[in-house]
Design a protein around this motif. Structure first.
Motif, PDB file in Angstrom:
ATOM      1  N   ILE A 293       0.658  -1.160   0.081  1.00  0.00           N
ATOM      2  CA  ILE A 293       0.077  -0.019  -0.043  1.00  0.00           C
ATOM      3  C   ILE A 293       0.952   1.290   0.026  1.00  0.00           C
ATOM      4  CG2 ILE A 293      -1.744   1.177   1.417  1.00  0.00           C
ATOM      5  CD1 ILE A 293      -2.830  -1.347   2.177  1.00  0.00           C
ATOM      6  N   ILE A 294       1.834   1.183   0.794  1.00  0.00           N
ATOM      7  CA  ILE A 294       2.865   2.392   0.939  1.00  0.00           C
ATOM      8  C   ILE A 294       3.432   2.632  -0.452  1.00  0.00           C
ATOM      9  CG2 ILE A 294       4.835   3.185   1.926  1.00  0.00           C
ATOM     10  CD1 ILE A 294       3.864   2.219   4.609  1.00  0.00           C
ATOM     11  N   TYR A 295       3.972   1.555  -0.983  1.00  0.00           N
ATOM     12  CA  TYR A 295       4.513   1.765  -2.426  1.00  0.00           C
ATOM     13  C   TYR A 295       3.630   2.222  -3.575  1.00  0.00           C
ATOM     14  CZ  TYR A 295       6.799   0.034  -6.649  1.00  0.00           C
ATOM     15  OH  TYR A 295       7.287  -0.009  -7.972  1.00  0.00           O
ATOM     16  N   ALA A 296       2.396   1.622  -3.298  1.00  0.00           N
ATOM     17  CA  ALA A 296       1.389   2.290  -4.585  1.00  0.00           C
ATOM     18  C   ALA A 296       1.009   3.669  -4.270  1.00  0.00           C
ATOM     19  CB  ALA A 296       0.100   1.284  -4.462  1.00  0.00           C
ATOM     20  N   LYS A 297       0.994   4.092  -3.056  1.00  0.00           N
ATOM     21  CA  LYS A 297       0.799   5.460  -2.768  1.00  0.00           C
ATOM     22  C   LYS A 297       1.904   6.325  -2.915  1.00  0.00           C
ATOM     23  CE  LYS A 297      -3.589   4.784  -0.585  1.00  0.00           C
ATOM     24  NZ  LYS A 297      -4.492   5.694   0.031  1.00  0.00           N
ATOM     25  N   PHE A 298       2.968   5.962  -2.460  1.00  0.00           N
ATOM     26  CA  PHE A 298       4.125   7.103  -2.232  1.00  0.00           C
ATOM     27  C   PHE A 298       5.485   6.574  -3.122  1.00  0.00           C
ATOM     28  CE2 PHE A 298       1.680   6.966   2.001  1.00  0.00           C
ATOM     29  CZ  PHE A 298       1.285   8.287   1.923  1.00  0.00           C
ATOM     30  N   GLY A 299       5.363   5.258  -3.531  1.00  0.00           N
ATOM     31  CA  GLY A 299       6.556   5.066  -4.204  1.00  0.00           C
ATOM     32  C   GLY A 299       7.949   4.231  -3.630  1.00  0.00           C
ATOM     33  N   TRP A 300       8.673   3.981  -4.501  1.00  0.00           N
ATOM     34  CA  TRP A 300       9.870   2.942  -4.203  1.00  0.00           C
ATOM     35  C   TRP A 300      10.836   3.840  -2.767  1.00  0.00           C
ATOM     36  CZ3 TRP A 300      10.765  -1.739  -3.725  1.00  0.00           C
ATOM     37  CH2 TRP A 300      11.956  -2.239  -3.514  1.00  0.00           C
ATOM     38  N   GLY A 301      11.014   5.016  -3.007  1.00  0.00           N
ATOM     39  CA  GLY A 301      11.907   5.603  -2.046  1.00  0.00           C
ATOM     40  C   GLY A 301      11.221   5.561  -0.828  1.00  0.00           C
ATOM     41  N   THR A 302       9.877   5.968  -0.514  1.00  0.00           N
ATOM     42  CA  THR A 302       9.232   6.117   0.875  1.00  0.00           C
ATOM     43  C   THR A 302       9.311   4.567   1.381  1.00  0.00           C
ATOM     44  OG1 THR A 302       7.963   7.837   0.174  1.00  0.00           O
ATOM     45  CG2 THR A 302       7.093   6.942   1.970  1.00  0.00           C
ATOM     46  N   THR A 303       9.220   3.718   0.530  1.00  0.00           N
ATOM     47  CA  THR A 303       9.067   2.390   0.862  1.00  0.00           C
ATOM     48  C   THR A 303      10.366   1.707   1.664  1.00  0.00           C
ATOM     49  OG1 THR A 303       7.479   1.623  -0.659  1.00  0.00           O
ATOM     50  CG2 THR A 303       8.543  -0.066   0.412  1.00  0.00           C
ATOM     51  N   ILE A 304      11.419   2.224   1.132  1.00  0.00           N
ATOM     52  CA  ILE A 304      12.847   1.879   1.584  1.00  0.00           C
ATOM     53  C   ILE A 304      13.166   2.637   2.883  1.00  0.00           C
ATOM     54  CG2 ILE A 304      15.340   2.156   1.171  1.00  0.00           C
ATOM     55  CD1 ILE A 304      13.958  -0.071  -0.427  1.00  0.00           C
ATOM     56  N   TYR A 305      12.669   4.015   2.718  1.00  0.00           N
ATOM     57  CA  TYR A 305      12.771   4.814   4.049  1.00  0.00           C
ATOM     58  C   TYR A 305      12.123   4.188   5.027  1.00  0.00           C
ATOM     59  CZ  TYR A 305      15.017   8.566   1.416  1.00  0.00           C
ATOM     60  OH  TYR A 305      15.959   9.191   0.863  1.00  0.00           O
ATOM     61  N   MET A 306      10.867   3.542   4.929  1.00  0.00           N
ATOM     62  CA  MET A 306       9.858   2.804   5.779  1.00  0.00           C
ATOM     63  C   MET A 306      10.839   1.823   6.433  1.00  0.00           C
ATOM     64  SD  MET A 306       6.352   1.013   5.677  1.00  0.00           S
ATOM     65  CE  MET A 306       7.118  -0.302   5.004  1.00  0.00           C
ATOM     66  N   PHE A 307      11.324   0.824   5.545  1.00  0.00           N
ATOM     67  CA  PHE A 307      12.153  -0.321   6.242  1.00  0.00           C
ATOM     68  C   PHE A 307      13.422  -0.128   6.894  1.00  0.00           C
ATOM     69  CE2 PHE A 307       9.913  -2.701   2.508  1.00  0.00           C
ATOM     70  CZ  PHE A 307       8.997  -3.311   3.376  1.00  0.00           C
ATOM     71  N   VAL A 308      14.222   1.107   6.452  1.00  0.00           N
ATOM     72  CA  VAL A 308      15.284   1.568   7.392  1.00  0.00           C
ATOM     73  C   VAL A 308      14.836   2.123   8.440  1.00  0.00           C
ATOM     74  CG1 VAL A 308      17.092   3.396   7.091  1.00  0.00           C
ATOM     75  CG2 VAL A 308      16.592   2.015   5.035  1.00  0.00           C
ATOM     76  N   GLY A 309      13.760   2.899   8.636  1.00  0.00           N
ATOM     77  CA  GLY A 309      13.373   3.446   9.972  1.00  0.00           C
ATOM     78  C   GLY A 309      13.003   2.319  10.845  1.00  0.00           C
ATOM     79  N   MET A 310      12.171   1.118  10.236  1.00  0.00           N
ATOM     80  CA  MET A 310      11.695   0.017  11.120  1.00  0.00           C
ATOM     81  C   MET A 310      13.100  -0.632  11.621  1.00  0.00           C
ATOM     82  SD  MET A 310       8.504  -1.500   8.853  1.00  0.00           S
ATOM     83  CE  MET A 310       8.704  -3.116   9.601  1.00  0.00           C
ATOM     84  N   LEU A 311      14.096  -0.845  10.867  1.00  0.00           N
ATOM     85  CA  LEU A 311      15.190  -1.545  11.320  1.00  0.00           C
ATOM     86  C   LEU A 311      15.972  -0.552  12.360  1.00  0.00           C
ATOM     87  CD1 LEU A 311      16.867  -2.739   8.097  1.00  0.00           C
ATOM     88  CD2 LEU A 311      16.007  -4.077   9.685  1.00  0.00           C
ATOM     89  N   LEU A 312      16.014   0.553  12.318  1.00  0.00           N
ATOM     90  CA  LEU A 312      16.838   1.635  13.155  1.00  0.00           C
ATOM     91  C   LEU A 312      15.968   1.549  14.553  1.00  0.00           C
ATOM     92  CD1 LEU A 312      17.667   4.797  11.135  1.00  0.00           C
ATOM     93  CD2 LEU A 312      19.254   3.004  11.980  1.00  0.00           C
TER      94      LEU A 312
END
Length: 80
Positions: free
Chosen positions: A44-63
């Motif tokens: 859902i995040i990828y469809a609405k905001f794109g690949w960059g936001t999805t990667i930032y979300m995963f990096v944020g979760m890891l941090l």
């Protein structure tokens, strides 16, 4: 993932001295709910905001996870 699932069940049960069946059931419920949400939410995040936001979300979760483990490392030393 099988190893993570097996070890995490032992950790969850060792944190609670009584009501191990309830603890195990709650762990399994959160485990499978997390798997379902974790497979739907990124798409859902990828469809609405794109690949960059999805990667930032995963990096944020890891941090967040690394920070949580670092702050609570005293609790995790008991399971080594």
């Amino acid at each position: 993932m099988f190893i993570v699932h097996t070890v995490s069940t032992r950790i969850a049960n060792s944190l609670k001295a009584s009501q191990k069946a309830l603890t195990s059931g709650m762990y399994l419920s959160f485990y499978y709910i997390g798997g379902a949400v974790g497979s739907i939410l990124p798409s859902i995040i990828y469809a609405k905001f794109g690949w960059g936001t999805t990667i930032y979300m995963f990096v944020g979760m890891l941090l967040f996870i690394l920070t949580f483990v670092y702050i609570n490392r005293r609790l995790f030393k008991d399971f080594n």
